[in-house]
Design a protein around this motif. Structure first.
Motif, mmCIF file in Angstrom:
data_model
loop_
_atom_site.group_PDB
_atom_site.id
_atom_site.type_symbol
_atom_site.label_atom_id
_atom_site.label_comp_id
_atom_site.label_asym_id
_atom_site.label_seq_id
_atom_site.Cartn_x
_atom_site.Cartn_y
_atom_site.Cartn_z
ATOM 1 N N ILE A 61 0.857 -1.170 0.000
ATOM 2 C CA ILE A 61 0.000 0.000 0.000
ATOM 3 C C ILE A 61 0.897 1.225 0.000
ATOM 4 C CG2 ILE A 61 -1.671 1.269 1.408
ATOM 5 C CD1 ILE A 61 -2.296 -1.654 2.598
ATOM 6 N N LYS A 80 -12.163 3.116 6.133
ATOM 7 C CA LYS A 80 -11.201 2.046 5.884
ATOM 8 C C LYS A 80 -11.160 1.013 7.009
ATOM 9 C CE LYS A 80 -7.417 1.044 7.168
ATOM 10 N NZ LYS A 80 -6.304 1.337 8.014
ATOM 11 N N TYR A 128 -7.424 -0.896 2.506
ATOM 12 C CA TYR A 128 -7.145 -0.094 1.323
ATOM 13 C C TYR A 128 -7.445 -0.905 0.077
ATOM 14 C CZ TYR A 128 -4.436 2.667 4.624
ATOM 15 O OH TYR A 128 -4.043 3.417 5.686
ATOM 16 N N GLY A 129 -7.969 -0.273 -0.945
ATOM 17 C CA GLY A 129 -8.166 -1.008 -2.177
ATOM 18 C C GLY A 129 -9.102 -0.317 -3.141
ATOM 19 N N GLY A 167 -4.615 2.701 -1.984
ATOM 20 C CA GLY A 167 -3.440 1.864 -1.737
ATOM 21 C C GLY A 167 -2.270 2.126 -2.666
ATOM 22 N N GLN A 174 -5.154 -3.584 -3.860
ATOM 23 C CA GLN A 174 -4.784 -2.185 -4.012
ATOM 24 C C GLN A 174 -4.579 -1.861 -5.491
ATOM 25 O OE1 GLN A 174 -2.925 -4.224 -1.618
ATOM 26 N NE2 GLN A 174 -4.728 -3.694 -0.446
ATOM 27 N N THR A 178 -4.389 1.885 -8.377
ATOM 28 C CA THR A 178 -4.113 3.310 -8.464
ATOM 29 C C THR A 178 -4.974 3.903 -9.565
ATOM 30 O OG1 THR A 178 -2.374 4.965 -8.608
ATOM 31 C CG2 THR A 178 -2.230 3.112 -10.128
#
Lengths: 337, 329
Positions: free
Chosen positions: A192, B150, B182-183, B264, B276, B278
């Motif tokens: 992360i 979260k 997170y994800g 993440g 995770q 982006t």
């Protein structure tokens, strides 16, 4: 009445702009920001000269000094000698510190957990995914390790701390070196991403089963649980100023052109394996000689009188012989008139 | 403005001033005004084209080096100078889809409730709350996401999802992985909350434009509320509703800070939506300040250019859809 208040406002404005014009401007690494801020505070009290330091990250610091928007740049990832030559920059180490692995495991306190370099590399490569993995168990026979997924936390932004961390992992793990390598930002196989030392500290603190890496001062300030490490000599060491100093004592700065030296994975029974120096960059032929001289005066003050302040914040001041070397380099290379 | 100028000219009639000069002055003022508005309009066009061109010039080295592979590679390795946009494009689209799947039906539901079913005493407070929700800065959603949402995802929601769907063959891989909080799914859910007020506020406003006589006629022939909404309200207002949905999609695609906080920031594609990831804007926000000049910076600019194209395509699709609807109507 009105005129008087107008006049005092004008005087106030003038004094503010004067003070501002006198400030030394710098930008870069977040790792040494707490100590630079403390030095600047003390320096301002003594001389009236302030420092305007933006902790925007090492890579950004290098960018800013190359764009000549600041008087000095600060970076944790030193520039190589040929890069310094090409850009006309002088580089020297300012202060040292340690990077520590921090964890968030219920019932585990600082110093309970021991980890070695290859295991740390495997965790960050994603080959070790649970806390009760045999590789971690072997190192920690006394700790009750849960059957819990490891939440790997790393930096999402470019970072000198990451540079030193990945440099260490590359030295201890051939796998890491070939698959990931060392840089201020890398292609993380797992984990992360968080922004800044603060971001990593917060994410570790808020995530059960997390592991991360931060500069020691951030771990201490945020009351994070740190792990002890096994060093190059196979000894288990705790992250203390003495252990950072032991690693730094081995460094031979005199033989490093442009003071390019990375302090990770140093030999010695007491050496902390993830020790790092942070560097300053300034032009040999500055566009504004007066501003450049002001900055040098500040750095001389930090070397001469800032050692105790650095120790108070768990940084390691540069040894006297290195300071002498740096001052010699200033006199020889940087135009001061 | 012109009206006052005429009045001025009329009151000035007593003064020695001939009519032609007064009219000339008016004509001059009018012409100037026209030029000013034209320039303002042109400025927008120039800015748009300028942004597109400068982004393209900046991203050219990346496109030249990696070619079309840039769109399909999920590599992102600054030390090896290998870059690809696939992971960021994938994350941007998946988080937006999750947000739309949840945000649009719920948002429309709220709007229907507010206009058709809500007791008048509740209508105002709920309406104001929705508008306030739209005004919250995205960074606040990010903080809320990290500190409150979260941990709930990690402790309750994700273990439940993994336990319930994770073992199903086929779709199980979509819901696999350790519950880290997170994800992509967490980011999508935070985005859903963020776009909710856009969908609701716009659709409520257009629902209110439906003539009461149409609805009353439908009720009169025995339609249920559900049938009235489905057959009268939505068809009557679909152009406005689509506008609101597209506005929401635009926000979801470009949202930066709130997503960066919870997604993440892993620059690769995972099968699981719990893993995770982006997005394009998260990548740029995280890495731009620190990127070395050269291929790294150019690749980030290329990401920006791709986001520009995606938003453009979304807008174009919305226009096309609206045009088709208008032809049909």
């Amino acid at each position: 009445m009105f005129i008087r208040s107008l006049m005092s406002a004008a005087i106030f404005a003038a004094s503010v702009s004067c003070a501002w014009a006198g400030d030394i401007s710098g930008a870069g690494a977040t790792f040494p920001f707490p100590i630079y801020a403390k030095w600047a505070d003390a320096y301002k009290k003594e001389t009236g000269n302030g420092l305007n330091y933006q902790s925007i990250g090492s890579g950004a610091g290098i960018k800013q000094i190359k764009a000549k928007t600041v008087t000095f740049g600060a970076t944790d990832a030193p520039l190589k000698a040929d890069d310094l030559e090409a850009s006309g920059l002088e580089q020297w180490p300012m202060v040292m510190g340690g990077i520590v692995p921090v964890v968030n495991l219920a019932g585990v306190k600082s110093g309970d957990l021991v980890i070695d370099g290859p295991t740390l590399a495997k965790i960050y490569l994603g080959t070790i995914t649970k806390w009760n993995d045999p590789a971690i168990k072997v190192l920690n026979s006394k700790v009750n390790l849960p059957d819990l997924a490891i939440a790997v936390i790393h930096r999402a932004d470019g970072s000198g701390t990451t540079f030193n961390f990945t440099d260490y992992l590359s030295k201890v793990s051939p796998d890491w070196q070939s698959k990931v390598g060392e840089s201020t930002s890398v292609e993380w196989p797992v984990g992360i991403g968080a922004k800044g030392n603060d971001g990593v500290a917060n994410n570790v603190a808020g995530t059960n089963g997390a592991i991360g890496y931060v500069e020691y001062a951030y771990a201490k300030q945020n009351h994070l649980t740190y792990a002890d490490m096994v060093n190059k000599d196979g000894k288990t060491v705790a992250p203390t100023v003495e252990a950072f100093q032991a690693a730094a004592a081995n460094a031979d700065w005199a033989k490093a052109p442009g003071f390019y030296l990375i302090l990770s994975d140093q030999p010695g029974a007491n050496s902390w394996p993830m020790t790092a120096a942070t560097f300053i960059l300034m032009y040999k032929k500055p566009a504004d000689v007066a501003a450049s001289n002001d900055a040098l005066k500040f750095f001389a003050y930090a070397y001469d009188k800032g050692a105790q302040m650095a120790k108070d914040l768990d940084y390691i001041p540069m040894p006297d012989n290195v300071i002498a070397l740096v001052k010699k380099a200033w006199a020889a290379d940087i135009q001061q008139k | 403005m012109t009206a006052t100028a005429i009045e001025e000219a009329q009151t000035a009639r007593s003064l020695p001033m001939d009519r032609a000069r007064a009219l000339g002055r008016l004509k001059f003022a009018d012409g100037g005004f026209r030029w000013m508005t034209l320039l303002s309009a042109l400025l927008v066009l120039i800015l748009l084209v300028g942004v597109a061109i400068s982004l393209f010039i900046g991203s050219w080295p990346a496109f030249k080096t990696f070619g079309f592979g840039f769109f399909f590679s999920d590599a992102w390795s600054p030390p090896k100078e290998r870059f690809g946009a696939a992971a960021a494009i994938y994350g941007t689209l998946v988080t937006s889809i999750i947000a739309m799947l949840i945000g649009v039906p719920v948002g429309l539901g709220i709007a229907v409730f507010l206009t058709e079913l809500c007791p008048p005493a509740l209508r105002r407070p709920i309406g104001v709350a929705i508008e306030l929700l739209a005004g919250i800065p995205s960074i606040i959603y990010g903080i809320w996401g990290v500190y409150y949402f979260k941990p709930v995802m990690q402790a309750y929601v994700q273990p439940f999802i993994i336990g319930t769907f994770g073992a199903i063959p086929g779709i199980g891989s979509l819901f696999a992985g350790p519950p880290l909080g997170y994800g992509v799914l967490t980011a999508g859910l935070v985005l859903a909350v963020m776009i909710l007020p856009f969908v609701t506020a716009v659709s409520r406003d257009v629902f209110e434009t439906v003539p009461a006589v149409l609805k009353e006629a439908a009720y009169g022939v025995g339609a249920t509320t559900f049938e009235v909404v489905g057959n009268i309200v939505i068809p009557y207002t679909r152009v406005g509703v689509i506008g609101g949905v597209m506005l929401a999609l635009g926000r979801a695609l470009g949202e930066t800070m709130a997503v960066t906080f919870v997604i993440g920031n892993a620059t690769k594609i995972s099968a699981s939506i719990l893993a995770q990831g982006t997005t394009i804007s998260a990548m740029i926000a995280n890495q731009f300040a620190d990127a070395d000049p050269g291929l790294f910076t150019s690749s980030l600019l290329a990401l920006g250019f791709i986001l520009f194209i995606i938003t453009f395509l979304v807008l174009a699709a919305a226009r096309w859809m609206l045009a088709r609807l208008e032809v049909k109507a």
